[in-house]
Design a protein around this motif. Structure first.
Motif, PDB file in Angstrom:
ATOM      1  N   PRO A   1      31.052 -12.701  45.310  1.00  0.00           N
ATOM      2  CA  PRO A   1      30.986 -11.570  46.217  1.00  0.00           C
ATOM      3  C   PRO A   1      30.084 -11.843  47.410  1.00  0.00           C
ATOM      4  O   PRO A   1      29.117 -12.593  47.315  1.00  0.00           O
ATOM      5  N   ALA A   2      30.427 -11.242  48.509  1.00  0.00           N
ATOM      6  CA  ALA A   2      29.569 -11.342  49.694  1.00  0.00           C
ATOM      7  C   ALA A   2      28.316 -10.526  49.441  1.00  0.00           C
ATOM      8  O   ALA A   2      28.356  -9.474  48.812  1.00  0.00           O
ATOM      9  N   LEU A   3      27.219 -11.027  49.886  1.00  0.00           N
ATOM     10  CA  LEU A   3      25.966 -10.317  49.696  1.00  0.00           C
ATOM     11  C   LEU A   3      25.876  -9.194  50.727  1.00  0.00           C
ATOM     12  O   LEU A   3      25.957  -9.441  51.929  1.00  0.00           O
ATOM     13  N   PRO A   4      25.722  -7.957  50.261  1.00  0.00           N
ATOM     14  CA  PRO A   4      25.674  -6.851  51.209  1.00  0.00           C
ATOM     15  C   PRO A   4      24.417  -6.918  52.070  1.00  0.00           C
ATOM     16  O   PRO A   4      23.317  -7.080  51.569  1.00  0.00           O
ATOM     17  N   GLY A   5      24.621  -6.828  53.351  1.00  0.00           N
ATOM     18  CA  GLY A   5      23.484  -6.814  54.262  1.00  0.00           C
ATOM     19  C   GLY A   5      22.743  -8.128  54.351  1.00  0.00           C
ATOM     20  O   GLY A   5      21.674  -8.199  54.934  1.00  0.00           O
ATOM     21  N   GLY A   6      23.285  -9.177  53.740  1.00  0.00           N
ATOM     22  CA  GLY A   6      22.603 -10.466  53.736  1.00  0.00           C
ATOM     23  C   GLY A   6      22.719 -11.176  55.070  1.00  0.00           C
ATOM     24  O   GLY A   6      23.778 -11.195  55.681  1.00  0.00           O
ATOM     25  N   THR A   7      21.626 -11.707  55.555  1.00  0.00           N
ATOM     26  CA  THR A   7      21.641 -12.503  56.768  1.00  0.00           C
ATOM     27  C   THR A   7      21.059 -13.856  56.427  1.00  0.00           C
ATOM     28  O   THR A   7      20.327 -14.003  55.459  1.00  0.00           O
ATOM     29  N   SER A   8      21.412 -14.845  57.208  1.00  0.00           N
ATOM     30  CA  SER A   8      20.875 -16.172  56.936  1.00  0.00           C
ATOM     31  C   SER A   8      20.584 -16.890  58.246  1.00  0.00           C
ATOM     32  O   SER A   8      21.129 -16.552  59.290  1.00  0.00           O
ATOM     33  N   GLU A   9      19.719 -17.882  58.147  1.00  0.00           N
ATOM     34  CA  GLU A   9      19.393 -18.728  59.289  1.00  0.00           C
ATOM     35  C   GLU A   9      19.156 -20.135  58.776  1.00  0.00           C
ATOM     36  O   GLU A   9      18.682 -20.331  57.668  1.00  0.00           O
ATOM     37  N   SER A  10      19.555 -21.122  59.552  1.00  0.00           N
ATOM     38  CA  SER A  10      19.361 -22.523  59.183  1.00  0.00           C
ATOM     39  C   SER A  10      18.371 -23.172  60.135  1.00  0.00           C
ATOM     40  O   SER A  10      18.353 -22.869  61.325  1.00  0.00           O
ATOM     41  N   GLN A  11      17.570 -24.083  59.561  1.00  0.00           N
ATOM     42  CA  GLN A  11      16.582 -24.807  60.352  1.00  0.00           C
ATOM     43  C   GLN A  11      16.681 -26.281  60.004  1.00  0.00           C
ATOM     44  O   GLN A  11      16.825 -26.644  58.841  1.00  0.00           O
TER      45      GLN A  11
ATOM     46  N   HIS B   1      18.465 -13.829  53.428  1.00  0.00           N
ATOM     47  CA  HIS B   1      17.802 -12.588  53.058  1.00  0.00           C
ATOM     48  C   HIS B   1      18.796 -11.782  52.230  1.00  0.00           C
ATOM     49  O   HIS B   1      19.817 -11.337  52.740  1.00  0.00           O
ATOM     50  N   VAL B   2      18.501 -11.654  50.959  1.00  0.00           N
ATOM     51  CA  VAL B   2      19.386 -10.968  50.026  1.00  0.00           C
ATOM     52  C   VAL B   2      18.673  -9.724  49.501  1.00  0.00           C
ATOM     53  O   VAL B   2      17.449  -9.629  49.584  1.00  0.00           O
ATOM     54  N   PRO B   3      19.442  -8.777  48.970  1.00  0.00           N
ATOM     55  CA  PRO B   3      18.800  -7.583  48.428  1.00  0.00           C
ATOM     56  C   PRO B   3      17.763  -7.953  47.365  1.00  0.00           C
ATOM     57  O   PRO B   3      18.046  -8.694  46.433  1.00  0.00           O
ATOM     58  N   GLY B   4      16.565  -7.520  47.581  1.00  0.00           N
ATOM     59  CA  GLY B   4      15.501  -7.768  46.613  1.00  0.00           C
ATOM     60  C   GLY B   4      14.731  -9.055  46.823  1.00  0.00           C
ATOM     61  O   GLY B   4      13.851  -9.385  46.040  1.00  0.00           O
TER      62      GLY B   4
END
Length: 101
Positions: free
Chosen positions: A68-78, A89-92
């Motif tokens: 499942p897609a993570l609700p409200g999840g955002t990501s960034e790569s470095q 950034h996942v719930p919790g």
């Protein structure tokens, strides 16, 4: 088409044949199809129980993996000196994954 989809299609086609008064179907053939479907379903139940007990994320592939897609999840790569760091950034909480070159 996955194995489970093929199985369901075959079972519903057999059911349709049984319901159609214009078609005749051999009772022994229907019993064989039913028994085979039951055995396949039983193996799927064993796989689900195995996944539950071991905590494994994937089985044999008979049952499609649901991610499942993570609700409200955002990501960034470095970029790092040794590869890539991804921060999700996942719930919790936050999930950090490091990938080496």
């Amino acid at each position: 088409m996955s194995d489970i989809t093929r199985l369901r299609s075959a079972l519903f086609a057999t059911l349709d044949d049984l319901r159609d008064p214009a078609k005749t179907i051999d009772l022994d053939r229907v019993k064989a199809i039913n028994e085979t479907a039951k055995n396949i379903t039983d193996t799927a139940k064993v796989e689900v129980n195995f996944l539950r007990v071991t905590g494994a994320a994937e089985g044999s592939g008979f049952i499609p993996t649901y991610k499942p897609a993570l609700p409200g999840g955002t990501s960034e790569s470095q970029s790092t000196a040794t590869g890539t760091k991804t921060i999700e950034h996942v719930p919790g909480g936050t999930k950090i994954t490091h990938r080496l070159k």
